[in-house]
Design a protein around this motif. Structure first.
Motif, short mmCIF file in Angstrom:
data_model
loop_
_atom_site.label_atom_id
_atom_site.label_comp_id
_atom_site.label_asym_id
_atom_site.label_seq_id
_atom_site.Cartn_x
_atom_site.Cartn_y
_atom_site.Cartn_z
N GLY A 172 -11.12 8.81 5.71
CA GLY A 172 -11.42 9.71 4.61
C GLY A 172 -10.37 10.76 4.34
N ASN A 173 -9.35 10.84 5.20
CA ASN A 173 -8.34 11.89 5.05
C ASN A 173 -6.97 11.38 4.63
N TRP A 174 -6.59 10.19 5.07
CA TRP A 174 -5.21 9.74 4.93
C TRP A 174 -5.03 8.57 3.97
N ALA A 175 -6.07 8.15 3.26
CA ALA A 175 -5.97 7.01 2.35
C ALA A 175 -6.74 7.29 1.07
N TYR A 176 -6.12 6.97 -0.07
CA TYR A 176 -6.73 7.18 -1.38
C TYR A 176 -6.65 5.89 -2.18
N SER A 177 -7.76 5.53 -2.82
CA SER A 177 -7.74 4.40 -3.72
C SER A 177 -7.05 4.77 -5.02
N MET A 178 -6.49 3.78 -5.71
CA MET A 178 -5.78 4.04 -6.97
C MET A 178 -6.17 2.96 -7.97
N THR A 179 -7.27 3.22 -8.69
CA THR A 179 -7.79 2.28 -9.67
C THR A 179 -7.34 2.70 -11.07
N SER A 180 -6.85 1.74 -11.83
CA SER A 180 -6.41 2.04 -13.19
C SER A 180 -6.40 0.77 -14.02
N ASP A 181 -6.11 0.92 -15.30
CA ASP A 181 -5.99 -0.21 -16.20
C ASP A 181 -4.85 -1.13 -15.74
N ALA A 182 -5.10 -2.42 -15.80
CA ALA A 182 -4.07 -3.40 -15.41
C ALA A 182 -4.06 -4.54 -16.43
N THR A 183 -4.09 -4.18 -17.69
CA THR A 183 -4.00 -5.19 -18.74
C THR A 183 -2.64 -5.86 -18.69
N ALA A 184 -2.60 -7.17 -18.84
CA ALA A 184 -1.34 -7.89 -18.79
C ALA A 184 -0.39 -7.35 -19.86
N PRO A 185 0.81 -6.93 -19.46
CA PRO A 185 1.74 -6.35 -20.44
C PRO A 185 2.21 -7.36 -21.47
N THR A 186 2.38 -6.89 -22.68
CA THR A 186 2.87 -7.74 -23.76
C THR A 186 4.14 -7.20 -24.41
N SER A 187 4.44 -5.95 -24.15
CA SER A 187 5.66 -5.36 -24.73
C SER A 187 6.09 -4.17 -23.89
#
Length: 263
Positions: free
Chosen positions: A248-263
């Motif tokens: 709980g102290n040394w690790a953070y999740s990193m969730t975000s948009d991951a839409t396949a890039p097109t440009s």
């Protein structure tokens, strides 16, 4: 072949010490100021906790008949062997990736939101200056490539509107995004599974996760004359498990948009 196993703390479970890796940690003590009239009668209580990690066995089997072995291209035959080991390495990486989703720390943009460098900086400082127990460096960030594309876009947004001199922007534009962010190392891992158009990576101290290696990887061939005119079962085995220090102290999740890039 995997990224996470190379970025965490590693230990080997020696022979003759049981089935589990164990390590003890102690809570911090508090010192006090002493004057010439102070009578020191304030013994500190020592509190400890035990981390126990039990490696488990993973394996994969292939079977090659004598007929195939005699006729297949030798380079192709060699590749079959490496495919099996790659499968084990990939599983080891994927098992490490699952740790990110269960990280209790979170300073990410969340599902559907675009990742920017500030979120990684926030997670990094939350780890290195954690109020309960500061996390030791190095601090690593592992993301899916589609998440990294947003960081690329952030840094090269000015390309085409002004002259780009030699420096971080030019470097990222000509190669890809692999720069540290506020001292946090950044890595791409295509084994991260997409959830719709989102992905979950992680920011963590190297010491946050521990990979305990049990019995060393091994390959065993077993002859079988009854199948396919004779051949060999090839068994690949490995033994390992992950654990988390200072949960709980040394690790953070990193969730975000991951839409396949097109440009």
């Amino acid at each position: 072949e995997g990224v996470v196993p190379n970025l965490v703390s590693k230990e080997t479970l020696g022979e003759g010490i049981g089935l589990s890796w164990q390590e003890i940690s102690y809570a911090a003590l508090t010192a006090q100021a002493i004057t010439e009239t102070t009578e020191l009668d304030n013994p500190q209580q020592i509190a400890d906790s035990l981390l126990t990690i039990t490696p488990t066995v993973v394996g994969i089997e292939t079977f090659i008949t004598d007929r195939v072995k005699a006729r297949i291209n030798k380079k192709g035959l060699a590749k079959i062997g490496s495919l099996a080991q790659n499968a084990i390495q990939r599983k080891k990486d994927e098992d490490g990736i699952t740790l990110f989703a269960s990280a209790t720390g979170s300073s990410d943009p969340g599902t559907g939101a675009v990742l920017t460098s500030g979120y990684i900086v926030a997670a990094s400082y939350n780890i290195s200056s954690n109020v309960t127990e500061p996390g030791p460096k190095p601090i690593r960030c592992v993301l899916h490539g589609f998440q990294l594309k947003d960081l690329f876009d952030e840094l090269v947004a000015g390309v085409g509107t002004y002259v780009v001199n030699e420096g971080p922007t030019a470097r990222v534009f000509s190669n890809k995004f692999d720069l540290p962010i506020a001292g946090c190392e950044v890595y791409e891992d295509g084994n991260i599974t997409l959830s719709g158009t989102d992905a979950t990576g992680g920011v963590f101290s190297e010491q946050a996760y521990i990979l305990v290696q049990g019995k060393a990887p091994r390959i065993v061939a077993v002859r079988n004359e009854k199948r396919g005119g004779g051949g060999e079962h090839i068994y690949h085995y490995d033994e390992y498990a992950y654990g988390e220090r200072s949960s709980g102290n040394w690790a953070y999740s990193m969730t975000s948009d991951a839409t396949a890039p097109t440009s």
